[in-house]
Scaffold this active site. Structure first.
Site, PDB file in Angstrom:
ATOM      1  N   LYS A  22      -4.332  -5.904   3.726  1.00  0.00           N
ATOM      2  CA  LYS A  22      -4.210  -4.488   2.803  1.00  0.00           C
ATOM      3  C   LYS A  22      -3.931  -4.840   1.470  1.00  0.00           C
ATOM      4  CE  LYS A  22      -0.196  -2.101   2.668  1.00  0.00           C
ATOM      5  NZ  LYS A  22       0.209  -1.695   1.326  1.00  0.00           N
ATOM      6  N   ASN A  23      -2.919  -5.196   0.956  1.00  0.00           N
ATOM      7  CA  ASN A  23      -2.783  -5.591  -0.463  1.00  0.00           C
ATOM      8  C   ASN A  23      -3.701  -6.179  -1.049  1.00  0.00           C
ATOM      9  OD1 ASN A  23      -0.403  -4.095  -0.010  1.00  0.00           O
ATOM     10  ND2 ASN A  23       0.838  -5.588  -0.061  1.00  0.00           N
ATOM     11  N   ARG A  93       0.466   3.908  -4.426  1.00  0.00           N
ATOM     12  CA  ARG A  93       0.799   3.137  -5.861  1.00  0.00           C
ATOM     13  C   ARG A  93      -0.435   2.224  -5.903  1.00  0.00           C
ATOM     14  NH1 ARG A  93       4.968   1.561  -8.858  1.00  0.00           N
ATOM     15  NH2 ARG A  93       4.697  -0.898  -9.664  1.00  0.00           N
ATOM     16  N   CYS A 117       8.631   5.556  -4.023  1.00  0.00           N
ATOM     17  CA  CYS A 117       8.429   5.759  -2.454  1.00  0.00           C
ATOM     18  C   CYS A 117       9.604   5.450  -1.954  1.00  0.00           C
ATOM     19  CB  CYS A 117       7.402   4.877  -1.950  1.00  0.00           C
ATOM     20  SG  CYS A 117       7.477   3.245  -2.115  1.00  0.00           S
ATOM     21  N   ARG A 122      10.037   1.794  -8.186  1.00  0.00           N
ATOM     22  CA  ARG A 122       8.617   1.499  -8.495  1.00  0.00           C
ATOM     23  C   ARG A 122       8.169   1.520  -9.761  1.00  0.00           C
ATOM     24  NH1 ARG A 122       5.997   0.633  -3.562  1.00  0.00           N
ATOM     25  NH2 ARG A 122       4.884  -0.875  -4.389  1.00  0.00           N
ATOM     26  N   PRO A 123       8.792   1.010 -10.835  1.00  0.00           N
ATOM     27  CA  PRO A 123       8.557   1.048 -12.416  1.00  0.00           C
ATOM     28  C   PRO A 123       7.061   0.698 -12.708  1.00  0.00           C
ATOM     29  CG  PRO A 123      10.169  -0.472 -12.019  1.00  0.00           C
ATOM     30  CD  PRO A 123       9.952  -0.167 -10.755  1.00  0.00           C
ATOM     31  N   ILE A 124       6.512   0.995 -13.980  1.00  0.00           N
ATOM     32  CA  ILE A 124       5.329   0.235 -14.245  1.00  0.00           C
ATOM     33  C   ILE A 124       5.394  -0.125 -15.689  1.00  0.00           C
ATOM     34  CG2 ILE A 124       3.879   2.129 -12.819  1.00  0.00           C
ATOM     35  CD1 ILE A 124       3.501   3.639 -15.595  1.00  0.00           C
ATOM     36  N   ASP A 125       6.774  -0.428 -16.192  1.00  0.00           N
ATOM     37  CA  ASP A 125       6.776  -0.835 -17.504  1.00  0.00           C
ATOM     38  C   ASP A 125       6.173  -2.228 -17.818  1.00  0.00           C
ATOM     39  OD1 ASP A 125       8.913  -1.865 -15.597  1.00  0.00           O
ATOM     40  OD2 ASP A 125       9.889  -3.051 -17.358  1.00  0.00           O
ATOM     41  N   LEU A 126       6.011  -2.992 -16.856  1.00  0.00           N
ATOM     42  CA  LEU A 126       5.419  -4.337 -17.083  1.00  0.00           C
ATOM     43  C   LEU A 126       3.799  -4.293 -17.379  1.00  0.00           C
ATOM     44  CD1 LEU A 126       7.662  -6.607 -14.595  1.00  0.00           C
ATOM     45  CD2 LEU A 126       7.805  -6.289 -17.235  1.00  0.00           C
ATOM     46  N   ASP A 306       8.500  -7.425   2.176  1.00  0.00           N
ATOM     47  CA  ASP A 306       7.543  -6.645   3.194  1.00  0.00           C
ATOM     48  C   ASP A 306       7.907  -6.758   4.682  1.00  0.00           C
ATOM     49  OD1 ASP A 306       4.620  -6.356   1.188  1.00  0.00           O
ATOM     50  OD2 ASP A 306       6.478  -5.132   1.129  1.00  0.00           O
ATOM     51  N   VAL A 328      14.178  -7.599  -4.135  1.00  0.00           N
ATOM     52  CA  VAL A 328      13.065  -6.929  -4.751  1.00  0.00           C
ATOM     53  C   VAL A 328      13.167  -5.362  -4.951  1.00  0.00           C
ATOM     54  CG1 VAL A 328      10.415  -6.883  -4.638  1.00  0.00           C
ATOM     55  CG2 VAL A 328      11.862  -9.070  -4.116  1.00  0.00           C
ATOM     56  N   ARG A 398      -1.121   3.732   7.482  1.00  0.00           N
ATOM     57  CA  ARG A 398      -1.579   3.297   6.066  1.00  0.00           C
ATOM     58  C   ARG A 398      -1.924   1.804   5.918  1.00  0.00           C
ATOM     59  NH1 ARG A 398       2.238   4.675   1.376  1.00  0.00           N
ATOM     60  NH2 ARG A 398       0.586   3.402   0.463  1.00  0.00           N
TER      61      ARG A 398
HETATM   62  C1  EPZ Z   1       3.075  -5.217  -4.115  1.00  0.00           C
HETATM   63  O1  EPZ Z   1       3.721  -4.117  -4.804  1.00  0.00           O
HETATM   64  C2  EPZ Z   1       2.667  -4.817  -2.625  1.00  0.00           C
HETATM   65  N1  EPZ Z   1       1.818  -3.685  -2.886  1.00  0.00           N
HETATM   66  C3  EPZ Z   1       4.164  -4.439  -2.004  1.00  0.00           C
HETATM   67  O2  EPZ Z   1       3.807  -4.018  -0.914  1.00  0.00           O
HETATM   68  C4  EPZ Z   1       5.023  -5.845  -2.232  1.00  0.00           C
HETATM   69  O3  EPZ Z   1       6.111  -5.377  -1.593  1.00  0.00           O
HETATM   70  C5  EPZ Z   1       5.219  -5.910  -3.538  1.00  0.00           C
HETATM   71  O4  EPZ Z   1       3.916  -6.344  -4.151  1.00  0.00           O
HETATM   72  C6  EPZ Z   1       5.977  -7.268  -3.776  1.00  0.00           C
HETATM   73  O5  EPZ Z   1       5.368  -8.199  -3.107  1.00  0.00           O
HETATM   74  C7  EPZ Z   1       0.535  -3.617  -3.202  1.00  0.00           C
HETATM   75  O6  EPZ Z   1      -0.030  -4.891  -3.177  1.00  0.00           O
HETATM   76  C8  EPZ Z   1      -0.213  -2.675  -2.935  1.00  0.00           C
HETATM   77  P1  EPZ Z   1       5.834  -5.439  -7.698  1.00  0.00           P
HETATM   78  P2  EPZ Z   1       3.898  -4.069  -6.582  1.00  0.00           P
HETATM   79  O7  EPZ Z   1       4.820  -4.964  -8.979  1.00  0.00           O
HETATM   80  O8  EPZ Z   1       2.914  -4.567  -7.313  1.00  0.00           O
HETATM   81  C9  EPZ Z   1       9.390  -4.439 -10.173  1.00  0.00           C
HETATM   82  C10 EPZ Z   1       3.767  -2.985   1.108  1.00  0.00           C
HETATM   83  O9  EPZ Z   1       4.512  -2.708   2.053  1.00  0.00           O
HETATM   84  N2  EPZ Z   1       8.515  -3.980 -11.346  1.00  0.00           N
HETATM   85  O10 EPZ Z   1       5.707  -7.077  -7.691  1.00  0.00           O
HETATM   86  O11 EPZ Z   1       4.136  -2.490  -6.820  1.00  0.00           O
HETATM   87  C11 EPZ Z   1       9.627  -3.593  -9.203  1.00  0.00           C
HETATM   88  O12 EPZ Z   1      10.864  -2.852  -9.699  1.00  0.00           O
HETATM   89  C12 EPZ Z   1       3.956  -2.856  -0.251  1.00  0.00           C
HETATM   90  O13 EPZ Z   1       2.567  -3.367   1.588  1.00  0.00           O
HETATM   91  C13 EPZ Z   1       9.071  -3.687 -12.584  1.00  0.00           C
HETATM   92  O14 EPZ Z   1      10.217  -3.819 -12.892  1.00  0.00           O
HETATM   93  O15 EPZ Z   1       5.156  -4.780  -6.313  1.00  0.00           O
HETATM   94  C14 EPZ Z   1      10.043  -4.395  -8.111  1.00  0.00           C
HETATM   95  O16 EPZ Z   1      11.499  -4.601  -8.114  1.00  0.00           O
HETATM   96  C15 EPZ Z   1       5.167  -2.388  -0.712  1.00  0.00           C
HETATM   97  N3  EPZ Z   1       8.112  -3.425 -13.278  1.00  0.00           N
HETATM   98  C16 EPZ Z   1       9.266  -5.786  -8.067  1.00  0.00           C
HETATM   99  O17 EPZ Z   1       8.854  -5.750  -9.463  1.00  0.00           O
HETATM  100  C17 EPZ Z   1       6.918  -2.971 -13.019  1.00  0.00           C
HETATM  101  O18 EPZ Z   1       6.073  -2.643 -13.988  1.00  0.00           O
HETATM  102  C18 EPZ Z   1       7.921  -6.028  -7.139  1.00  0.00           C
HETATM  103  O19 EPZ Z   1       7.156  -5.068  -7.686  1.00  0.00           O
HETATM  104  C19 EPZ Z   1       6.176  -3.615 -11.901  1.00  0.00           C
HETATM  105  C20 EPZ Z   1       7.422  -3.877 -10.938  1.00  0.00           C
END
Ligand code: EPZ
Length: 429
Positions: A22-23, A93, A117, A122-126, A306, A328, A398
């Site tokens: 999926k991802n 997302r 969710c 789920r921040p987007i700062d990075l 996950d 995480v 989903r």
């Molecule tokens: C991906 O989400 C996956 N989703 C998630 O799977 C998975 O849990 C996650 O990676 C971690 O492996 C998809 O690929 C669609 P992240 P993503 O950015 O990219 C922090 C599922 O169930 N963070 O690696 O959104 C955040 O707070 C879903 O299939 C920042 O701080 O995950 C978290 O602690 C759920 N700033 C950590 O990184 C940012 O700008 C993981 O987030 C972005 C993230």
């Protein structure tokens, strides 16, 4: 509201085939926006999130065609708008991943803020930090993120957390930005590696995907290619844990063990026999009840967040007390309250949960708070005494292809009030 009705106590036995990731699918689909030409991707799972991303690509002008066998044909030669419909971004997302490709292709993009969710903020700062470093002016008014630049350039970017989404976003944008870009402390998930493989087939120059440092040399344009999506390592782990929780014995065809090392090793710690074969993985219990263990979720290659909830469902009937530390997401323990309704004994203190194993869970009417919590409830129900009803199983739709069909093919008894997959939703806001 769709529900799953699961009769407990039946061992899962037989063979099942892993679906496409999926991802991985969602990131590959976003990457097609970078390509002026036809991209063909095989092995996409027929799940709601993929259909949402198909709609997103259609709204942006990429003319997607998804066939019943999971093959997607996309041609994003003509991007008709650089504004992603907010109602699609708010549904999922991963839609936010189109920001970087649209910026790199057209010089500007407008994408809604992805909702938080049930698993955390789920921040987007990075994501914003990376695109800003690449020369974009990024405005975030709390509802819409606008990124634009007349002069994008290569950059050296350090990610404070190895965010999978931010790594993919920046890597994709950088493929069409002339100059050298380096992403330090990058995420190394197999899905990130697979996006790099597809883009390099299209003429991109990406090195180091799968390590913590990724180098990209930007090119002027990318051409079409054909690609096979990797199997879904989280579905593989989910099915393996379901088999373990029923004392069953299954073969998961197509599973790639190197994508699931942390999970398979942790399963062996609790008492599973895991046999890695060339075309899949064999899982059966070495002992029952399983052993209690300590578990910490970490970025790849650590134990994936996950599968924290599905593993928690198994540990609910372990011999002894287990300690789970969720590093995480801050909101990924809500399912434990639902396990308690089935007789589990759990205690949560901040990012740590203690699960004291009981002999057996009993049926109850429980709720799936998110995709992986739904899978955890199904795993618990399969091993519980009686017939459990799980509500809000739209979450499961989903992310898991043919979830109940796969379980029933292995001997489970799972009934559902089916909700047809959405097709052809509007592009309008
Ligand atoms: C991906 O989400 C996956 N989703 C998630 O799977 C998975 O849990 C996650 O990676 C971690 O492996 C998809 O690929 C669609 P992240 P993503 O950015 O990219 C922090 C599922 O169930 N963070 O690696 O959104 C955040 O707070 C879903 O299939 C920042 O701080 O995950 C978290 O602690 C759920 N700033 C950590 O990184 C940012 O700008 C993981 O987030 C972005 C993230």
């Amino acid at each position: 509201m769709a529900t799953l009705i699961i009769e407990g106590g039946r061992q899962l036995r037989g063979e099942v085939t892993a679906s496409g990731s999926k991802n991985g699918a969602l990131a590959l689909m976003a990457a097609t926006l970078l390509v002026e030409g036809e991209v063909v991707i095989h092995n996409l799972p027929r799940i709601r999130d993929v259909l949402t991303m198909v709609e997103m690509l259609r709204c942006l002008g990429a003319k997607p065609r998804l066939s019943d066998d999971g093959t997607l044909v996309v041609d994003a030669s003509e991007i008709i708008t650089n504004e992603a419909p907010s109602h699609l971004v708010s549904k999922m997302r991963a839609s936010f991943q189109v920001l970087g490709p649209l910026l790199a292709r057209t010089g500007s993009a407008r994408v809604g803020i992805p909702g938080g969710c049930n698993i955390g903020q789920r921040p987007i700062d990075l994501h914003i930090k990376g695109l800003t470093a690449l020369g974009a002016t990024v405005l975030n008014d709390g509802g819409i993120v606008e990124a634009e630049s007349s002069e994008l350039h290569g950059a050296r970017i350090y990610l404070d957390f190895p965010s999978a989404g931010a790594t993919a976003q920046i890597m994709m944008a950088a493929t069409l930005i002339l100059g050298s870009t380096t992403i330090e402390n990058a995420a190394s998930e197999p899905e990130i590696q697979d996006v790099a493989r597809l883009l390099n087939k299209c003429g991109a120059r990406i090195q180091g995907a799968g390590s913590d440092t990724i180098h990209i040399e930007g090119v002027k344009r990318l051409h079409g290619a054909m690609h096979d999506n990797i199997p879904d390592r989280i579905e593989v782990g989910t099915l393996a844990l379901a088999a373990l929780n029923t004392g069953g014995d299954i073969f998961i065809r197509g599973a790639v063990s190197e994508h699931c090392n942390a999970v398979l090793l942790k399963m062996q710690e609790v008492g599973a026999r895991v046999i890695e074969e060339t075309d899949g993985i064999h899982v059966s219990p070495l002992r029952r009840p399983v052993l209690a263990v300590d578990l910490v979720t970490l970025p790849y290659p650590g134990f994936p967040t996950d599968l924290q909830q599905p593993m928690g469902a198994v540990l609910a009937t372990a011999a002894g007390s287990s300690v789970i530390t969720e590093k995480v997401y801050e909101g990924r323990f809500r399912y434990l309250g639902e396990l308690e309704r089935m007789g589990a004994h759990t205690r949560v203190e901040g990012q740590t949960a203690v699960i004291r194993g009981v002999t057996r869970l009993h049926a109850a009417h429980v709720t799936a708070y998110d995709l992986r919590a739904g899978a955890a409830m199904a795993i618990a129900a399969l091993g519980a005494e009686g017939t459990t009803v799980i509500s809000d199983v739209e979450h499961i739709r989903r992310g898991y292809e043919n979830f109940e069909q796969k379980l029933n093919s292995l001997g489970a008894t799972v009934r559902t009030g089916d909700t047809p997959l959405e097709e052809g939703s509007s592009c309008l806001e």
